[in-house]
Design a protein around this motif. Sequence first.
Motif, short mmCIF file in Angstrom:
data_model
loop_
_atom_site.label_atom_id
_atom_site.label_comp_id
_atom_site.label_asym_id
_atom_site.label_seq_id
_atom_site.Cartn_x
_atom_site.Cartn_y
_atom_site.Cartn_z
N SER A 101 0.81 -1.23 0.00
CA SER A 101 0.00 0.00 0.00
C SER A 101 0.84 1.27 0.00
CB SER A 101 -0.93 0.01 1.22
OG SER A 101 -0.18 0.25 2.40
N GLN A 102 2.14 1.14 0.17
CA GLN A 102 3.00 2.31 0.19
C GLN A 102 3.02 2.96 -1.19
OE1 GLN A 102 4.33 3.33 3.26
NE2 GLN A 102 2.86 1.73 3.73
N LEU A 103 3.15 4.29 -1.21
CA LEU A 103 3.01 5.04 -2.45
C LEU A 103 4.13 4.81 -3.45
CD1 LEU A 103 1.65 8.44 -1.11
CD2 LEU A 103 0.39 6.59 -2.18
N THR A 104 5.36 4.77 -3.00
CA THR A 104 6.47 4.64 -3.94
C THR A 104 7.08 3.25 -3.83
OG1 THR A 104 8.17 5.40 -2.39
CG2 THR A 104 7.02 7.09 -3.69
N GLU A 105 7.76 2.85 -4.89
CA GLU A 105 8.41 1.54 -4.91
C GLU A 105 9.48 1.47 -3.82
OE1 GLU A 105 11.03 -1.27 -7.92
OE2 GLU A 105 10.18 0.60 -8.67
N LYS A 106 10.20 2.54 -3.63
CA LYS A 106 11.24 2.59 -2.60
C LYS A 106 10.63 2.37 -1.21
CE LYS A 106 14.74 5.78 -0.86
NZ LYS A 106 15.31 7.11 -1.02
N ASP A 107 9.51 3.04 -0.93
CA ASP A 107 8.84 2.87 0.36
C ASP A 107 8.34 1.45 0.55
OD1 ASP A 107 9.32 5.50 1.03
OD2 ASP A 107 7.34 6.20 0.40
N ARG A 108 7.83 0.84 -0.54
CA ARG A 108 7.35 -0.55 -0.46
C ARG A 108 8.49 -1.49 -0.11
NH1 ARG A 108 4.02 1.31 -4.75
NH2 ARG A 108 5.56 0.77 -6.31
N ILE A 109 9.64 -1.28 -0.74
CA ILE A 109 10.79 -2.16 -0.50
C ILE A 109 11.28 -2.02 0.95
CG2 ILE A 109 13.22 -2.55 -1.10
CD1 ILE A 109 12.39 -1.83 -4.02
N PHE A 110 11.37 -0.80 1.45
CA PHE A 110 11.85 -0.62 2.82
C PHE A 110 10.82 -1.11 3.84
CE2 PHE A 110 14.99 2.19 0.86
CZ PHE A 110 16.14 1.70 1.48
N ALA A 111 9.54 -0.97 3.53
CA ALA A 111 8.52 -1.51 4.43
C ALA A 111 8.61 -3.03 4.45
CB ALA A 111 7.13 -1.06 3.98
N ALA A 112 8.85 -3.64 3.28
CA ALA A 112 8.99 -5.09 3.21
C ALA A 112 10.24 -5.56 3.97
CB ALA A 112 9.05 -5.56 1.75
N LYS A 113 11.32 -4.81 3.85
CA LYS A 113 12.55 -5.16 4.59
C LYS A 113 12.28 -5.12 6.08
CE LYS A 113 15.62 -2.37 5.94
NZ LYS A 113 16.07 -2.35 7.30
N ASP A 114 11.63 -4.06 6.54
CA ASP A 114 11.32 -3.96 7.98
C ASP A 114 10.42 -5.11 8.41
OD1 ASP A 114 12.82 -1.67 8.17
OD2 ASP A 114 11.11 -0.31 8.08
N GLU A 144 13.14 -6.51 -2.19
CA GLU A 144 12.94 -6.05 -3.56
C GLU A 144 12.37 -7.16 -4.43
OE1 GLU A 144 15.44 -3.69 -7.04
OE2 GLU A 144 16.52 -4.54 -5.34
N ASP A 145 12.93 -8.37 -4.31
CA ASP A 145 12.42 -9.51 -5.07
C ASP A 145 10.97 -9.82 -4.70
OD1 ASP A 145 14.89 -9.73 -6.28
OD2 ASP A 145 15.56 -11.43 -5.05
N LEU A 146 10.67 -9.75 -3.41
CA LEU A 146 9.32 -10.03 -2.93
C LEU A 146 8.32 -9.03 -3.50
CD1 LEU A 146 7.30 -11.51 -1.09
CD2 LEU A 146 8.07 -10.02 0.78
N MET A 147 8.64 -7.74 -3.42
CA MET A 147 7.72 -6.72 -3.93
C MET A 147 7.56 -6.84 -5.44
SD MET A 147 6.36 -5.02 -1.48
CE MET A 147 6.25 -6.60 -0.65
N GLU A 148 8.65 -7.18 -6.15
CA GLU A 148 8.58 -7.35 -7.59
C GLU A 148 7.67 -8.53 -7.95
OE1 GLU A 148 11.66 -8.74 -11.02
OE2 GLU A 148 12.37 -7.14 -9.67
N LYS A 149 7.84 -9.65 -7.25
CA LYS A 149 7.01 -10.83 -7.53
C LYS A 149 5.54 -10.55 -7.24
CE LYS A 149 10.21 -14.41 -7.75
NZ LYS A 149 10.22 -15.39 -8.75
N LEU A 150 5.26 -9.93 -6.08
CA LEU A 150 3.87 -9.65 -5.73
C LEU A 150 3.24 -8.65 -6.70
CD1 LEU A 150 3.99 -9.54 -1.83
CD2 LEU A 150 3.03 -11.32 -3.31
#
Length: 155
Positions: A101-114, A144-150
């Motif tokens: 749900s994060q707005l930017t790809e960068k935010d999605r990746i860092f949220a996924a890392k956390d 990054e791989d997780l967000m890309e796959k999803l």
Amino acid sequence: MINQEITERQKRLEQFLQHLESARQLEDDIMKYGLEAADLYFEDIDGDWLETWGDDDDEPGYIEKITTFLESDDVVAVEVRKRLQNKSHDEIIAGLEYCLSQLTEKDRIFAAKDFLVGDVVISGNSRASGNSSINEVELLELAEDLMEKLTDILG
């Protein structure tokens, strides 16, 4: 950089104002026409759309797609399950939905890392788990791989 940020903010403000104006128009139409205002906004309101709702939905939904991915033998899914073995299925899906749900790809990746580290990310709060021995680069690559796959799976 500053001009781009201002431009992005201006675009979001303009979009918000358009949505606000549409909502005001809907409210005015409801006040003016009552329930008949629905005819202005919906085609075939008297049809059988409610009875046939979902009949053409042969494709699995959002949560089913995430679940299928998580249960697959995909390398990324296996690693995610391994890292989040102490979380329930529902907690994992809720965490992934938050990340997506994060707005930017960068935010999605860092949220996924956390989330993969075990930080609590639901409702925008974050609480570190204190596990600093995890390799940050590996986690970022996995996130990054997780967000890309999803993103690919969900469209």
